[in-house]
Design a protein around this motif. Structure first.
Motif, PDB file in Angstrom:
ATOM      1  N   LEU A 145      33.905  33.152  43.989  1.00 18.62           N
ATOM      2  CA  LEU A 145      34.764  33.106  43.199  1.00 18.62           C
ATOM      3  C   LEU A 145      34.038  34.814  42.179  1.00 18.62           C
ATOM      4  O   LEU A 145      35.634  34.605  41.840  1.00 18.62           O
ATOM      5  CB  LEU A 145      34.465  31.876  42.328  1.00 18.62           C
ATOM      6  CG  LEU A 145      35.236  32.245  40.653  1.00 18.62           C
ATOM      7  CD1 LEU A 145      36.656  31.702  41.081  1.00 18.62           C
ATOM      8  CD2 LEU A 145      34.594  30.851  39.846  1.00 18.62           C
ATOM      9  N   GLY A 149      37.128  38.104  42.046  1.00 17.06           N
ATOM     10  CA  GLY A 149      37.660  38.471  40.505  1.00 17.06           C
ATOM     11  C   GLY A 149      36.885  39.727  40.275  1.00 17.06           C
ATOM     12  O   GLY A 149      38.040  40.607  39.502  1.00 17.06           O
ATOM     13  N   TRP A 150      35.865  40.692  41.367  1.00 14.09           N
ATOM     14  CA  TRP A 150      35.669  41.813  41.303  1.00 14.09           C
ATOM     15  C   TRP A 150      36.953  42.519  41.512  1.00 14.09           C
ATOM     16  O   TRP A 150      36.754  43.611  41.529  1.00 14.09           O
ATOM     17  CB  TRP A 150      35.003  42.322  41.474  1.00 14.09           C
ATOM     18  CG  TRP A 150      33.612  43.587  41.882  1.00 14.09           C
ATOM     19  CD1 TRP A 150      33.374  43.899  40.699  1.00 14.09           C
ATOM     20  CD2 TRP A 150      34.159  44.446  43.112  1.00 14.09           C
ATOM     21  NE1 TRP A 150      33.044  45.127  41.709  1.00 14.09           N
ATOM     22  CE2 TRP A 150      33.753  45.213  41.987  1.00 14.09           C
ATOM     23  CE3 TRP A 150      34.454  43.831  44.144  1.00 14.09           C
ATOM     24  CZ2 TRP A 150      33.309  46.797  43.408  1.00 14.09           C
ATOM     25  CZ3 TRP A 150      33.642  45.115  45.083  1.00 14.09           C
ATOM     26  CH2 TRP A 150      33.595  46.384  45.199  1.00 14.09           C
ATOM     27  N   MET A 183      28.280  40.620  38.059  1.00 12.12           N
ATOM     28  CA  MET A 183      29.898  38.849  38.140  1.00 12.12           C
ATOM     29  C   MET A 183      28.493  38.174  39.383  1.00 12.12           C
ATOM     30  O   MET A 183      28.747  37.013  39.100  1.00 12.12           O
ATOM     31  CB  MET A 183      30.741  40.062  38.515  1.00 12.12           C
ATOM     32  CG  MET A 183      31.834  40.596  37.476  1.00 12.12           C
ATOM     33  SD  MET A 183      33.569  40.384  38.423  1.00 12.12           S
ATOM     34  CE  MET A 183      34.338  39.231  38.139  1.00 12.12           C
TER      35      MET A 183
END
Length: 190
Positions: A145, A149-150, A183
């Motif tokens: 995740l 997202g990164w 993150m």
């Protein structure tokens, strides 16, 4: 234009490669969807029917050009699985930013709103999947995740960075590397 006109006689493979190289050069100045087959033919010094002989449509030409960039990028994004993770990440980001800068106009057009047309989706997804798998092999699938997202954050902030240049490239690269670390750190805490 930096792509020289090719010899009058070329093998089919060389002619096709020449047309793609000319298209990529044009994409440095204009978004792909604003470059016509006629523009490419004129710049390549060939007839429009000859371009259509190799590419059935402008979309096929755009896709072939994008695939070439994707192939070059993926070939260059090779990391040592036993190396220093942060150093490897910075090196990979440098490679990625080299490509993004070299193809800035096309990259911005591709990443903006509806510009990821059907001809671009496969190549963009190949890059995303490759980057995701390379990172997850190093840090573990439990961080998927954060990594996905990164990748989205990198794509979006690269567009902004190319347009505004709010910081020098090395600082931007380090920012992107620190963003991934942060993150992943959040997922570790969860």
């Amino acid at each position: 234009m930096t792509v020289p006109a090719g010899p009058r006689r070329m093998s089919p493979q060389r002619r096709r490669a020449h047309i793609v190289a000319v298209a990529l050069e044009l994409y440095r100045r204009l978004p792909p969807e604003r470059v016509s087959v006629e523009d490419v033919a004129r710049a390549a010094g060939v007839s429009r029917p000859l371009v259509y002989r190799y590419f059935g449509s402008a979309e096929e030409l755009h896709a072939a050009a994008l695939e070439q960039v994707v192939d070059e990028l993926l070939a260059a994004l090779v990391v040592d699985p036993g190396g220093d993770l942060l150093a490897d990440l910075r090196t990979a980001l440098d490679v990625f930013l080299d490509v993004v800068e070299r193809h800035a106009v096309g990259y911005v057009a591709l990443m903006r709103s509806g510009s990821v047309l059907t001809w671009g989706q496969g190549g963009v997804q190949r890059v995303r999947s490759h980057i995701e798998s390379v990172i997850l092999r190093r840090i573990g699938d439990g961080h998927r995740l954060a990594v996905v997202g990164w990748i989205a954050a990198v794509e979006t902030t690269c567009v902004l960075w190319l347009q505004e240049r709010p910081m020098p490239r090395a600082a931007f690269r380090d920012y992107l590397a620190a963003l991934l670390v942060a993150m992943v750190g959040v997922t570790v805490q969860r």
